[in-house]
Design a protein around this motif. Structure first.
Motif, PDB file in Angstrom:
ATOM      1  N   ASP A  27       2.515  48.415 -60.905  1.00 35.79           N
ATOM      2  CA  ASP A  27       2.234  48.351 -62.341  1.00 35.79           C
ATOM      3  C   ASP A  27       2.340  46.919 -62.853  1.00 35.79           C
ATOM      4  O   ASP A  27       1.559  46.508 -63.710  1.00 35.79           O
ATOM      5  CB  ASP A  27       3.172  49.273 -63.116  1.00 35.79           C
ATOM      6  CG  ASP A  27       2.692  49.504 -64.536  1.00 35.79           C
ATOM      7  OD1 ASP A  27       1.488  49.784 -64.725  1.00 35.79           O
ATOM      8  OD2 ASP A  27       3.520  49.395 -65.463  1.00 35.79           O
ATOM      9  N   LYS A  30      -0.843  45.189 -61.818  1.00 30.63           N
ATOM     10  CA  LYS A  30      -1.946  45.643 -62.673  1.00 30.63           C
ATOM     11  C   LYS A  30      -1.848  45.040 -64.069  1.00 30.63           C
ATOM     12  O   LYS A  30      -2.862  44.709 -64.668  1.00 30.63           O
ATOM     13  CB  LYS A  30      -1.951  47.169 -62.751  1.00 30.63           C
ATOM     14  CG  LYS A  30      -2.431  47.826 -61.478  1.00 30.63           C
ATOM     15  CD  LYS A  30      -2.495  49.325 -61.644  1.00 30.63           C
ATOM     16  CE  LYS A  30      -3.159  49.956 -60.445  1.00 30.63           C
ATOM     17  NZ  LYS A  30      -3.632  51.311 -60.723  1.00 30.63           N
ATOM     18  N   LYS A  35      -5.571  45.263 -65.579  1.00 32.77           N
ATOM     19  CA  LYS A  35      -6.230  46.465 -65.044  1.00 32.77           C
ATOM     20  C   LYS A  35      -5.599  47.707 -65.667  1.00 32.77           C
ATOM     21  O   LYS A  35      -4.588  47.632 -66.367  1.00 32.77           O
ATOM     22  CB  LYS A  35      -6.046  46.528 -63.518  1.00 32.77           C
ATOM     23  CG  LYS A  35      -6.628  45.372 -62.761  1.00 32.77           C
ATOM     24  CD  LYS A  35      -8.059  45.647 -62.426  1.00 32.77           C
ATOM     25  CE  LYS A  35      -8.591  44.484 -61.584  1.00 32.77           C
ATOM     26  NZ  LYS A  35      -9.832  44.768 -60.990  1.00 32.77           N
ATOM     27  N   ARG A  36      -6.181  48.859 -65.340  1.00 34.35           N
ATOM     28  CA  ARG A  36      -5.640  50.130 -65.821  1.00 34.35           C
ATOM     29  C   ARG A  36      -4.243  50.319 -65.241  1.00 34.35           C
ATOM     30  O   ARG A  36      -4.035  50.203 -64.038  1.00 34.35           O
ATOM     31  CB  ARG A  36      -6.553  51.273 -65.400  1.00 34.35           C
ATOM     32  CG  ARG A  36      -6.158  52.570 -66.016  1.00 34.35           C
ATOM     33  CD  ARG A  36      -7.213  53.606 -65.785  1.00 34.35           C
ATOM     34  NE  ARG A  36      -6.834  54.817 -66.489  1.00 34.35           N
ATOM     35  CZ  ARG A  36      -7.289  55.991 -66.186  1.00 34.35           C
ATOM     36  NH1 ARG A  36      -8.140  56.140 -65.189  1.00 34.35           N
ATOM     37  NH2 ARG A  36      -6.905  57.046 -66.860  1.00 34.35           N
ATOM     38  N   ARG A  37      -3.283  50.647 -66.114  1.00 35.57           N
ATOM     39  CA  ARG A  37      -1.869  50.694 -65.760  1.00 35.57           C
ATOM     40  C   ARG A  37      -1.418  52.090 -65.346  1.00 35.57           C
ATOM     41  O   ARG A  37      -2.082  53.084 -65.618  1.00 35.57           O
ATOM     42  CB  ARG A  37      -1.031  50.253 -66.969  1.00 35.57           C
ATOM     43  CG  ARG A  37      -1.424  48.905 -67.547  1.00 35.57           C
ATOM     44  CD  ARG A  37      -0.822  47.767 -66.819  1.00 35.57           C
ATOM     45  NE  ARG A  37       0.624  47.824 -66.837  1.00 35.57           N
ATOM     46  CZ  ARG A  37       1.392  47.443 -67.845  1.00 35.57           C
ATOM     47  NH1 ARG A  37       0.847  46.933 -68.916  1.00 35.57           N
ATOM     48  NH2 ARG A  37       2.693  47.557 -67.752  1.00 35.57           N
TER      49      ARG A  37
END
Length: 94
Positions: A27, A30, A35-37
């Protein structure tokens, strides 16, 4: 208590802690890459399911989520409770 069951419990707890640690690192990566977490509820789910020690270590190792009071308070608190339960479990099964 059955030795096989005890082994399964210890391996499951170890796996949950490793997964929680890795999730905190992933996470963080990301977040840096925009980016999408990983949803916070997923991080908390792994912490609640006996991964709080790994999640807490990951939180401070990666310096991730440390400014969120609910992570900074509940992850270490859950880790202490889970550690106490594991110690109790270990010594009550002898």
């Amino acid at each position: 208590m059955n030795e096989t069951l005890i082994s399964v419990v210890w391996y499951a707890v170890a796996a949950m802690n490793v997964i929680a640690f890795v999730l905190m690192g992933v996470d963080k990566i990301k977040a840096k890459m925009d980016k999408r977490r990983i949803p916070e509820r997923v991080l908390f789910a792994f912490a609640i399911l006996f991964g709080a020690m790994g999640g807490t270590i990951g939180m401070y190792s990666f310096r991730h989520k440390t400014k969120h009071w609910y992570f900074a308070v509940f992850f270490p608190a859950l880790a202490l409770v889970q550690f106490a339960l594991l110690v109790y479990f270990k010594f009550s099964t002898i």
